[in-house]
Write a protein that holds these residues in place. Structure first.
Motif, mmCIF file in Angstrom:
data_model
loop_
_atom_site.group_PDB
_atom_site.id
_atom_site.type_symbol
_atom_site.label_atom_id
_atom_site.label_comp_id
_atom_site.label_asym_id
_atom_site.label_seq_id
_atom_site.Cartn_x
_atom_site.Cartn_y
_atom_site.Cartn_z
ATOM 1 N N ILE A 363 0.873 -1.171 0.000
ATOM 2 C CA ILE A 363 0.000 0.000 0.000
ATOM 3 C C ILE A 363 0.907 1.217 0.000
ATOM 4 O O ILE A 363 1.705 1.415 0.926
ATOM 5 C CB ILE A 363 -0.923 0.036 1.227
ATOM 6 N N VAL A 364 0.805 2.033 -1.050
ATOM 7 C CA VAL A 364 1.609 3.250 -1.153
ATOM 8 C C VAL A 364 0.675 4.437 -0.951
ATOM 9 O O VAL A 364 -0.209 4.683 -1.777
ATOM 10 C CB VAL A 364 2.320 3.357 -2.514
ATOM 11 N N ASP A 365 0.855 5.163 0.139
ATOM 12 C CA ASP A 365 0.002 6.332 0.398
ATOM 13 C C ASP A 365 0.405 7.489 -0.513
ATOM 14 O O ASP A 365 1.405 7.432 -1.229
ATOM 15 C CB ASP A 365 0.101 6.727 1.872
ATOM 16 N N ARG A 366 -0.361 8.547 -0.468
ATOM 17 C CA ARG A 366 -0.232 9.689 -1.381
ATOM 18 C C ARG A 366 1.172 10.310 -1.390
ATOM 19 O O ARG A 366 1.912 10.239 -0.420
ATOM 20 C CB ARG A 366 -1.213 10.780 -0.978
ATOM 21 N N HIS A 367 1.458 10.993 -2.508
ATOM 22 C CA HIS A 367 2.631 11.865 -2.635
ATOM 23 C C HIS A 367 3.938 11.128 -2.385
ATOM 24 O O HIS A 367 4.813 11.619 -1.674
ATOM 25 C CB HIS A 367 2.524 13.059 -1.680
ATOM 26 N N ASN A 368 4.075 9.949 -2.963
ATOM 27 C CA ASN A 368 5.319 9.205 -2.833
ATOM 28 C C ASN A 368 5.999 9.023 -4.178
ATOM 29 O O ASN A 368 5.346 8.953 -5.223
ATOM 30 C CB ASN A 368 5.055 7.836 -2.195
ATOM 31 N N HIS A 369 7.300 8.903 -4.113
ATOM 32 C CA HIS A 369 8.148 8.671 -5.276
ATOM 33 C C HIS A 369 8.898 7.369 -5.028
ATOM 34 O O HIS A 369 9.752 7.294 -4.143
ATOM 35 C CB HIS A 369 9.111 9.856 -5.444
ATOM 36 N N ILE A 370 8.528 6.326 -5.774
ATOM 37 C CA ILE A 370 9.184 5.031 -5.627
ATOM 38 C C ILE A 370 10.346 4.994 -6.609
ATOM 39 O O ILE A 370 10.157 5.043 -7.828
ATOM 40 C CB ILE A 370 8.200 3.875 -5.887
ATOM 41 N N ALA A 371 11.537 4.914 -6.089
ATOM 42 C CA ALA A 371 12.743 5.060 -6.908
ATOM 43 C C ALA A 371 12.877 3.939 -7.926
ATOM 44 O O ALA A 371 12.355 2.829 -7.753
ATOM 45 C CB ALA A 371 13.973 5.103 -6.009
ATOM 46 N N ALA A 372 13.597 4.234 -8.986
ATOM 47 C CA ALA A 372 13.855 3.251 -10.038
ATOM 48 C C ALA A 372 14.503 1.999 -9.464
ATOM 49 O O ALA A 372 15.353 2.074 -8.566
ATOM 50 C CB ALA A 372 14.750 3.866 -11.112
ATOM 51 N N ASP A 373 14.062 0.851 -9.970
ATOM 52 C CA ASP A 373 14.626 -0.467 -9.621
ATOM 53 C C ASP A 373 14.427 -0.863 -8.157
ATOM 54 O O ASP A 373 15.093 -1.763 -7.658
ATOM 55 C CB ASP A 373 16.123 -0.526 -9.979
ATOM 56 N N SER A 374 13.502 -0.192 -7.455
ATOM 57 C CA SER A 374 13.192 -0.590 -6.077
ATOM 58 C C SER A 374 12.567 -1.975 -6.056
ATOM 59 O O SER A 374 11.905 -2.401 -7.003
ATOM 60 C CB SER A 374 12.228 0.407 -5.443
ATOM 61 N N ARG A 375 12.753 -2.689 -4.947
ATOM 62 C CA ARG A 375 12.108 -3.975 -4.711
ATOM 63 C C ARG A 375 11.434 -3.897 -3.348
ATOM 64 O O ARG A 375 12.114 -3.842 -2.317
ATOM 65 C CB ARG A 375 13.116 -5.130 -4.727
ATOM 66 N N ILE A 376 10.116 -3.857 -3.335
ATOM 67 C CA ILE A 376 9.367 -3.719 -2.089
ATOM 68 C C ILE A 376 8.298 -4.800 -2.057
ATOM 69 O O ILE A 376 7.555 -4.977 -3.021
ATOM 70 C CB ILE A 376 8.717 -2.335 -1.969
ATOM 71 N N GLY A 377 8.244 -5.532 -0.942
ATOM 72 C CA GLY A 377 7.258 -6.592 -0.795
ATOM 73 C C GLY A 377 7.803 -7.969 -1.075
ATOM 74 O O GLY A 377 7.034 -8.950 -1.100
ATOM 75 N N PHE A 378 9.100 -8.098 -1.228
ATOM 76 C CA PHE A 378 9.707 -9.391 -1.548
ATOM 77 C C PHE A 378 10.586 -9.923 -0.416
ATOM 78 O O PHE A 378 10.848 -11.114 -0.345
ATOM 79 C CB PHE A 378 10.545 -9.276 -2.835
ATOM 80 N N ASN A 379 11.057 -9.048 0.451
ATOM 81 C CA ASN A 379 11.928 -9.439 1.560
ATOM 82 C C ASN A 379 11.396 -8.806 2.838
ATOM 83 O O ASN A 379 11.691 -7.649 3.142
ATOM 84 C CB ASN A 379 13.368 -8.976 1.294
ATOM 85 N N PRO A 380 10.571 -9.551 3.605
ATOM 86 C CA PRO A 380 9.932 -8.956 4.792
ATOM 87 C C PRO A 380 10.914 -8.367 5.791
ATOM 88 O O PRO A 380 10.653 -7.309 6.371
ATOM 89 C CB PRO A 380 9.150 -10.133 5.396
ATOM 90 N N ASP A 381 12.034 -9.036 6.013
ATOM 91 C CA ASP A 381 13.005 -8.525 6.987
ATOM 92 C C ASP A 381 13.572 -7.185 6.544
ATOM 93 O O ASP A 381 13.718 -6.254 7.345
ATOM 94 C CB ASP A 381 14.130 -9.540 7.190
ATOM 95 N N GLU A 382 13.866 -7.068 5.265
ATOM 96 C CA GLU A 382 14.393 -5.810 4.751
ATOM 97 C C GLU A 382 13.304 -4.732 4.747
ATOM 98 O O GLU A 382 13.572 -3.568 5.095
ATOM 99 C CB GLU A 382 14.934 -6.015 3.337
ATOM 100 N N ASP A 383 12.077 -5.123 4.379
ATOM 101 C CA ASP A 383 10.968 -4.154 4.363
ATOM 102 C C ASP A 383 10.719 -3.571 5.750
ATOM 103 O O ASP A 383 10.413 -2.378 5.891
ATOM 104 C CB ASP A 383 9.694 -4.812 3.835
ATOM 105 N N ARG A 384 10.822 -4.402 6.781
ATOM 106 C CA ARG A 384 10.548 -3.927 8.140
ATOM 107 C C ARG A 384 11.549 -2.877 8.601
ATOM 108 O O ARG A 384 11.272 -2.098 9.520
ATOM 109 C CB ARG A 384 10.542 -5.101 9.117
ATOM 110 N N LYS A 385 12.715 -2.837 7.995
ATOM 111 C CA LYS A 385 13.697 -1.821 8.360
ATOM 112 C C LYS A 385 13.264 -0.424 7.908
ATOM 113 O O LYS A 385 13.727 0.574 8.451
ATOM 114 C CB LYS A 385 15.050 -2.163 7.729
ATOM 115 N N HIS A 386 12.397 -0.373 6.916
ATOM 116 C CA HIS A 386 12.049 0.910 6.310
ATOM 117 C C HIS A 386 10.563 1.252 6.403
ATOM 118 O O HIS A 386 10.212 2.435 6.380
ATOM 119 C CB HIS A 386 12.445 0.910 4.829
ATOM 120 N N TYR A 387 9.688 0.233 6.489
ATOM 121 C CA TYR A 387 8.253 0.456 6.377
ATOM 122 C C TYR A 387 7.498 -0.322 7.444
ATOM 123 O O TYR A 387 8.053 -1.185 8.137
ATOM 124 C CB TYR A 387 7.745 0.029 4.990
#
Length: 418
Positions: A363-387
């Motif tokens: 879920i991406v809330d308003r006014h966000n810029h998802i950077a080129a070549d990002s990978r989100i939602g594939f590595n839960p441990d890594e995702d938890r560090k940021h989101y």
């Protein structure tokens, strides 16, 4: 609806929605976007308007500016008829400096509005549930059974019942007891497999409500579900109205009968959004006979330059330029660049997903810029560090502080100009 019955509605829209964080970090729960163009509050307001109830006060409190702006832009009724209005009411603090202390206290602090409008009936409905309901049928039930108070009740399985406030009734639907998340819920009369769950929607004779609010205030009580209703069932004729009996025109055979969702958690919110998808959705928001109204956005339609899109809702002024989108909801003015891949996602307004970014169950809330070549939602441990990551693994990216798109160039030159 019987003639000359004047109904006033209070919509309780002050909820913080703490379990919906971070989506409620900067807005109240009723203001949270839903589907490709709605907000959660639009469902109760649409039910009222479709039921020809046009006198509506929306009681707000926490982080209310987003909701106030939405009501102002989307829900203006004709000023010609004095009884047709949808008015936002923040805490007035007429008797002190207290904010609303609960649902009953919120209405009590505005008891003067009941006295000024002189209604026969008062509907007190929540603003944070997803459903369709014809209130005229509940009014008819209320009057035919000579009720003084009616509570909308949703039949749920006994296995689900411990998650709800349960209503125990007799054979005539008269309420005997309220059970808060009981381990052994009382079953419905004539159905040992289900119980009545309170939907948090109430219909009162106006004089009964005023009397109950005044008494509760004297006793220091602040809530309908915990205080007023358990007390009035002993002295007043309080009935449960079976929501499953409510009939809405235009509902398709494949839709879930008596669809109602409390989107109180991120996982529940995500699943309800996913319910809108598929060719035969369990809740079809397109129903010309009972529409869900929302903002009258005046921008352009979506533009698909090229890409692969499957089972997806796309909002106005979104631009897809070579992206792959599957089983997702894309809201207004989103840009998806070449090579971006979005699967099982909810992308809110004014988001740019750059070239080669891959998102899954995000879920991406308003006014966000998802950077080129990002990978989100594939590595839960890594995702938890940021989101924020929910128990079921849904990743939530909170609202951006500022719009990524400069004024006049929200699509970055790919498609439309502002």
């Amino acid at each position: 609806m019987p003639a000359r019955v004047r109904i006033l509605a209070f919509v309780m829209a002050g909820g913080q929605g703490t379990r919906l964080q971070p989506l409620t970090a900067e807005r109240s729960k009723p203001a949270v976007p839903f589907g490709a163009r709605y907000r959660i509050v639009d469902f109760v307001l649409s039910n009222l308007i479709n039921s020809r109830i046009y006198s509506v006060y929306v009681l707000v409190q926490y982080k209310s500016q987003s909701l106030i702006e939405h009501i102002r832009k989307a829900w203006t009724l004709s000023p010609i008829q004095a009884e047709q209005f949808i008015t936002v009411v923040p805490p007035q603090m007429l008797e002190g400096e207290e904010w609303f202390l609960g649902t009953a206290d919120a209405v009590y602090q505005n008891i003067n509005l009941i006295e000024e409008q002189h209604p026969d009936l008062v509907a007190v409905f929540g603003a944070d549930h997803l459903y369709r309901m014809d209130l005229r049928q509940m009014v008819r039930f209320h009057q035919e059974h000579e009720a003084e108070v009616c509570v909308a009740a949703l039949p749920v399985s006994l296995e689900q019942a411990p998650a709800f406030g349960i209503i125990s009734v007799d054979e005539e639907s008269r309420i005997c007891e309220f059970q808060e998340k009981p381990a052994s819920p009382a079953p419905m009369p004539g159905d040992a497999t289900r119980a009545y769950a309170s939907m948090g929607n109430y219909l009162f004779n106006a004089d009964i409500l005023v009397e109950a609010l005044q008494e509760s205030h004297r006793l220091g009580e602040t809530d309908f579900g915990h205080h007023i209703l358990p007390r009035v069932i002993a002295t007043r004729r309080c009935l449960a109205y079976n929501f499953a009996d409510n009939r809405i025109p235009g509902i398709k055979a494949y839709e879930e009968s008596a669809y109602w969702r409390d989107v109180g958690t991120i996982d529940a919110y995500y699943e309800a959004n996913m319910d809108l998808l598929e060719e035969q959705p369990r809740f079809n928001v397109f129903n010309p006979q009972w529409p869900i109204y929302s903002s009258n956005y005046q921008g352009p339609v979506a533009k698909i330059s090229c890409g692969e899109i499957n089972n997806t809702m796309i909002g106005a002024a979104t631009v897809v330029n070579g992206a792959t989108i599957r089983n997702s909801i894309i809201r207004r003015e989103v840009v998806l660049e070449e090579g971006a891949q979005v699967e099982d996602c909810i992308i809110m307004d004014y988001v740019r997903i750059c070239r080669g970014a891959h998102l899954r169950r995000v879920i991406v809330d308003r006014h966000n810029h998802i950077a080129a070549d990002s990978r989100i939602g594939f590595n839960p441990d890594e995702d938890r560090k940021h989101y924020h990551v929910t128990p079921s693994g849904v990743v939530v990216i909170p609202q951006g502080r500022m719009s990524y798109f400069p004024r006049g160039a929200r699509t970055g030159g790919i498609g439309y100009e502002e």
